[in-house]
Design a protein around this motif. Structure first.
Motif, PDB file in Angstrom:
ATOM      1  N   GLU A   7      23.738  36.458  14.015  1.00 29.24           N
ATOM      2  CA  GLU A   7      22.921  36.373  12.796  1.00 29.24           C
ATOM      3  C   GLU A   7      23.792  36.384  11.547  1.00 29.24           C
ATOM      4  O   GLU A   7      23.558  35.627  10.596  1.00 29.24           O
ATOM      5  CB  GLU A   7      21.912  37.522  12.739  1.00 29.24           C
ATOM      6  CG  GLU A   7      20.810  37.422  13.774  1.00 29.24           C
ATOM      7  CD  GLU A   7      19.744  38.499  13.573  1.00 29.24           C
ATOM      8  OE1 GLU A   7      19.731  39.135  12.493  1.00 29.24           O
ATOM      9  OE2 GLU A   7      18.940  38.695  14.495  1.00 29.24           O
ATOM     10  N   ILE A   8      24.787  37.244  11.540  1.00 31.34           N
ATOM     11  CA  ILE A   8      25.695  37.309  10.396  1.00 31.34           C
ATOM     12  C   ILE A   8      26.450  35.987  10.257  1.00 31.34           C
ATOM     13  O   ILE A   8      26.601  35.448   9.150  1.00 31.34           O
ATOM     14  CB  ILE A   8      26.675  38.486  10.545  1.00 31.34           C
ATOM     15  CG1 ILE A   8      25.914  39.822  10.635  1.00 31.34           C
ATOM     16  CG2 ILE A   8      27.658  38.530   9.364  1.00 31.34           C
ATOM     17  CD1 ILE A   8      26.789  41.008  11.020  1.00 31.34           C
ATOM     18  N   ALA A   9      26.901  35.444  11.383  1.00 35.30           N
ATOM     19  CA  ALA A   9      27.631  34.185  11.355  1.00 35.30           C
ATOM     20  C   ALA A   9      26.767  33.053  10.810  1.00 35.30           C
ATOM     21  O   ALA A   9      27.219  32.262   9.967  1.00 35.30           O
ATOM     22  CB  ALA A   9      28.137  33.841  12.759  1.00 35.30           C
ATOM     23  N   GLU A  10      25.520  32.959  11.272  1.00 35.30           N
ATOM     24  CA  GLU A  10      24.646  31.883  10.806  1.00 35.30           C
ATOM     25  C   GLU A  10      24.336  32.018   9.320  1.00 35.30           C
ATOM     26  O   GLU A  10      24.248  31.019   8.594  1.00 35.30           O
ATOM     27  CB  GLU A  10      23.356  31.859  11.636  1.00 35.30           C
ATOM     28  CG  GLU A  10      23.550  31.399  13.073  1.00 35.30           C
ATOM     29  CD  GLU A  10      24.259  30.054  13.154  1.00 35.30           C
ATOM     30  OE1 GLU A  10      23.863  29.114  12.415  1.00 35.30           O
ATOM     31  OE2 GLU A  10      25.209  29.943  13.943  1.00 35.30           O
ATOM     32  N   ALA A  11      24.179  33.258   8.859  1.00 37.97           N
ATOM     33  CA  ALA A  11      23.956  33.472   7.423  1.00 37.97           C
ATOM     34  C   ALA A  11      25.185  33.037   6.622  1.00 37.97           C
ATOM     35  O   ALA A  11      25.061  32.420   5.560  1.00 37.97           O
ATOM     36  CB  ALA A  11      23.636  34.936   7.156  1.00 37.97           C
ATOM     37  N   PRO A  53      27.698  29.860  -8.129  1.00 35.76           N
ATOM     38  CA  PRO A  53      28.432  30.105  -6.878  1.00 35.76           C
ATOM     39  C   PRO A  53      29.067  28.850  -6.274  1.00 35.76           C
ATOM     40  O   PRO A  53      30.187  28.898  -5.765  1.00 35.76           O
ATOM     41  CB  PRO A  53      27.362  30.687  -5.955  1.00 35.76           C
ATOM     42  CG  PRO A  53      26.374  31.305  -6.867  1.00 35.76           C
ATOM     43  CD  PRO A  53      26.354  30.459  -8.093  1.00 35.76           C
ATOM     44  N   SER A  54      28.360  27.719  -6.343  1.00 33.83           N
ATOM     45  CA  SER A  54      28.896  26.489  -5.748  1.00 33.83           C
ATOM     46  C   SER A  54      30.122  25.974  -6.474  1.00 33.83           C
ATOM     47  O   SER A  54      30.892  25.172  -5.919  1.00 33.83           O
ATOM     48  CB  SER A  54      27.815  25.404  -5.733  1.00 33.83           C
ATOM     49  OG  SER A  54      27.507  24.987  -7.060  1.00 33.83           O
ATOM     50  N   GLN A  55      30.330  26.428  -7.711  1.00 33.60           N
ATOM     51  CA  GLN A  55      31.466  25.977  -8.507  1.00 33.60           C
ATOM     52  C   GLN A  55      32.664  26.925  -8.401  1.00 33.60           C
ATOM     53  O   GLN A  55      33.730  26.644  -8.940  1.00 33.60           O
ATOM     54  CB  GLN A  55      31.041  25.859  -9.979  1.00 33.60           C
ATOM     55  CG  GLN A  55      29.892  24.886 -10.205  1.00 33.60           C
ATOM     56  CD  GLN A  55      29.285  25.028 -11.590  1.00 33.60           C
ATOM     57  OE1 GLN A  55      29.401  26.067 -12.235  1.00 33.60           O
ATOM     58  NE2 GLN A  55      28.629  23.976 -12.059  1.00 33.60           N
ATOM     59  N   ARG A  56      32.486  28.030  -7.720  1.00 35.61           N
ATOM     60  CA  ARG A  56      33.546  29.018  -7.603  1.00 35.61           C
ATOM     61  C   ARG A  56      34.447  28.723  -6.407  1.00 35.61           C
ATOM     62  O   ARG A  56      34.131  27.919  -5.547  1.00 35.61           O
ATOM     63  CB  ARG A  56      32.935  30.424  -7.447  1.00 35.61           C
ATOM     64  CG  ARG A  56      32.044  30.843  -8.597  1.00 35.61           C
ATOM     65  CD  ARG A  56      31.446  32.219  -8.343  1.00 35.61           C
ATOM     66  NE  ARG A  56      30.523  32.591  -9.410  1.00 35.61           N
ATOM     67  CZ  ARG A  56      29.899  33.758  -9.484  1.00 35.61           C
ATOM     68  NH1 ARG A  56      30.099  34.685  -8.558  1.00 35.61           N
ATOM     69  NH2 ARG A  56      29.073  34.023 -10.489  1.00 35.61           N
ATOM     70  N   ASN A 101      27.691  26.755   2.813  1.00 36.87           N
ATOM     71  CA  ASN A 101      27.535  25.299   2.832  1.00 36.87           C
ATOM     72  C   ASN A 101      26.319  24.768   2.090  1.00 36.87           C
ATOM     73  O   ASN A 101      26.225  23.557   1.862  1.00 36.87           O
ATOM     74  CB  ASN A 101      27.498  24.805   4.280  1.00 36.87           C
ATOM     75  CG  ASN A 101      28.831  24.992   4.986  1.00 36.87           C
ATOM     76  OD1 ASN A 101      29.826  24.379   4.620  1.00 36.87           O
ATOM     77  ND2 ASN A 101      28.861  25.867   5.974  1.00 36.87           N
ATOM     78  N   ASP A 102      25.402  25.638   1.702  1.00 39.58           N
ATOM     79  CA  ASP A 102      24.183  25.197   1.016  1.00 39.58           C
ATOM     80  C   ASP A 102      24.313  25.524  -0.473  1.00 39.58           C
ATOM     81  O   ASP A 102      23.988  26.627  -0.918  1.00 39.58           O
ATOM     82  CB  ASP A 102      22.964  25.896   1.625  1.00 39.58           C
ATOM     83  CG  ASP A 102      21.642  25.318   1.136  1.00 39.58           C
ATOM     84  OD1 ASP A 102      21.626  24.755   0.017  1.00 39.58           O
ATOM     85  OD2 ASP A 102      20.627  25.455   1.850  1.00 39.58           O
ATOM     86  N   ASP A 103      24.779  24.550  -1.247  1.00 36.62           N
ATOM     87  CA  ASP A 103      24.996  24.769  -2.681  1.00 36.62           C
ATOM     88  C   ASP A 103      23.689  25.023  -3.425  1.00 36.62           C
ATOM     89  O   ASP A 103      23.646  25.835  -4.364  1.00 36.62           O
ATOM     90  CB  ASP A 103      25.706  23.570  -3.299  1.00 36.62           C
ATOM     91  CG  ASP A 103      27.150  23.442  -2.833  1.00 36.62           C
ATOM     92  OD1 ASP A 103      27.669  24.425  -2.253  1.00 36.62           O
ATOM     93  OD2 ASP A 103      27.739  22.376  -3.050  1.00 36.62           O
ATOM     94  N   VAL A 104      22.640  24.329  -3.037  1.00 37.68           N
ATOM     95  CA  VAL A 104      21.347  24.492  -3.720  1.00 37.68           C
ATOM     96  C   VAL A 104      20.830  25.911  -3.525  1.00 37.68           C
ATOM     97  O   VAL A 104      20.356  26.559  -4.476  1.00 37.68           O
ATOM     98  CB  VAL A 104      20.329  23.458  -3.210  1.00 37.68           C
ATOM     99  CG1 VAL A 104      18.946  23.730  -3.810  1.00 37.68           C
ATOM    100  CG2 VAL A 104      20.784  22.042  -3.540  1.00 37.68           C
TER     101      VAL A 104
END
Length: 411
Positions: A357-361, A220-223, A367-370
């Protein structure tokens, strides 16, 4: 082979429901033509795909059979009327009921399988009662994970109908343990679900996990920074307006990105999409109406995030497809999803009616590649445990064979 070397007769199954839906057609396609003689009775106005392989009676025409011999002389006239018949609705319903009864009596299926309560079980229940069909074949009632039981049970008149199906059907299957628990508490004899039974089984009959895994190579982080939102509508089971608000809240923190909005065909969502969203957000959204299943899967396979909060569901097929395709799922923490996936391991949870909640998710998933890459690696095996189509096919075929052996119909 039967005793004496004679070939076993095919299991005759009549499926009743919205046969145009990808879920219905995926379930039917679990079965092969060598062992099963399949016919379908299609309820609803949606057209069937041209590639649909089984003889299908289309109730929307009231008198006709798709790609088959005309059963009634008025067939051509009725098709020219189109979807909005000039006849009173109740008269068309009566014709459909009489027609279905004629099919059941004439063909004598071993099994009548209704796909969904709202979509077909109540209709068949009425036909079965009014035309005394109870001694022909075995009735398999399949419930869908969302509104069928979880929501409509809260309406007294619907609960009465639900309990009547539990009492009258011969077999019951569904896609989550909570529906089984509810059914047993509301009059379903345990034998109707436990022997023969298939247990918890997804509505489309599972996924070809290996085939879906072959569609992607990038984590996903590479897409491309793409979000797929497959529930761009307002229905009783999920709400789109909070998602629009969540996009506004999160937008500056998830840039750059695009959003694929699927199935945006309702005027309500189209109006509020145009009214609520700033022009720069609308410019980054790709709008799709009705999409073939293949196109939907291609979009998910190219996405970083699959966004599908809802108010009710079984074990969501969109979630499992995303897991198999490497996209990171954002779904809602429902009683049916909490037991099968873990927050921050397989998915992120966000309640449907809470835009914050949806926004924070969204912010975390974008932003969290890991997080998203780790989930992609573990989700393949998890979805294989939940919905491997090869294993489900074996269970379903065994189930139908055993049901046929109990059939009260004449063969």
């Amino acid at each position: 082979m039967a005793l004496g070397g004679e070939k076993m007769s095919k299991v005759k199954i009549l499926f009743i429901g919205e046969i145009h839906s990808s879920h219905s057609r995926a379930w039917v396609s679990l079965l092969n033509k060598d062992e099963f003689d399949i016919r379908c009775f299609h309820i609803g106005n949606a057209d069937l795909p041209e590639a649909h392989p089984h003889l299908t009676y289309c109730a929307k025409w009231a008198f006709g059979v798709r790609r088959s011999v005309c059963k009634f002389p008025a067939f051509s006239f009725m098709t020219k009327l189109g979807r909005r018949s000039l006849l009173p609705v109740r008269l068309v319903e009566k014709w459909n009921e009489r027609w279905l009864a004629k099919i059941v009596r004439g063909w004598k299926p071993d099994i009548i399988h209704t796909l969904g309560f709202e979509a077909s079980a109540y209709f068949y229940q009425s036909v079965r009662s009014n035309y005394a069909l109870g001694q022909i074949g075995r009735w398999v009632a399949q419930a869908r994970g969302g509104p069928d039981l979880d929501l409509y049970r809260h309406l007294p008149e619907k609960l009465t109908k639900i309990r009547a199906v539990f009492e009258e059907c011969d077999h019951f299957i569904c896609d989550n343990e909570q529906n089984y628990t509810f059914a047993f508490a509301n009059g379903l004899d345990r034998s109707k679900a436990e022997f023969p039974g298939v247990g918890v089984v997804s509505g489309p009959g599972g996924l070809d996990v290996d085939e879906l895994r072959s569609r992607w190579s990038k984590l996903p982080s590479q897409r491309h920074r793409r979000i797929v939102w497959p529930k761009t509508y307002e229905v009783i089971s999920s709400k789109g307006l909070p998602v629009l608000e969540a996009l506004i809240i999160a937008w500056d923190r998830i840039q750059p990105c695009e959003v694929d909005c699927l199935w945006m065909v309702q005027d309500e969502l189209r109006i509020y999409f145009d009214k609520m969203l700033p022009e720069h957000i609308k410019a980054a959204c790709n709008i799709y109406g009705h999409l073939p299943q293949k196109d939907t899967l291609d979009l998910v396979a190219a996405a970083r995030v699959m966004l599908a909060p809802s108010l009710t569901d079984g074990v969501p097929n969109v979630m499992m497809e995303a897991m198999a395709l490497g996209a990171f799922p954002i779904i809602s923490p429902l009683e049916t999803t909490l037991p099968v996936v873990e927050d921050r391991k397989n998915v992120l949870f966000a309640r449907n009616l809470y835009p914050e909640e949806i926004a924070e998710a969204l912010v975390q998933a974008m932003n969290d590649d890991v997080l998203v890459d780790d989930a992609a690696n573990v989700n393949i095996e998890r979805v294989r445990e939940l919905a491997d189509r090869k294993k489900i096919r074996t269970r379903v075929i065994k189930f139908y064979r055993e049901v046929k052996s109990l059939s009260r119909g004449e063969n």
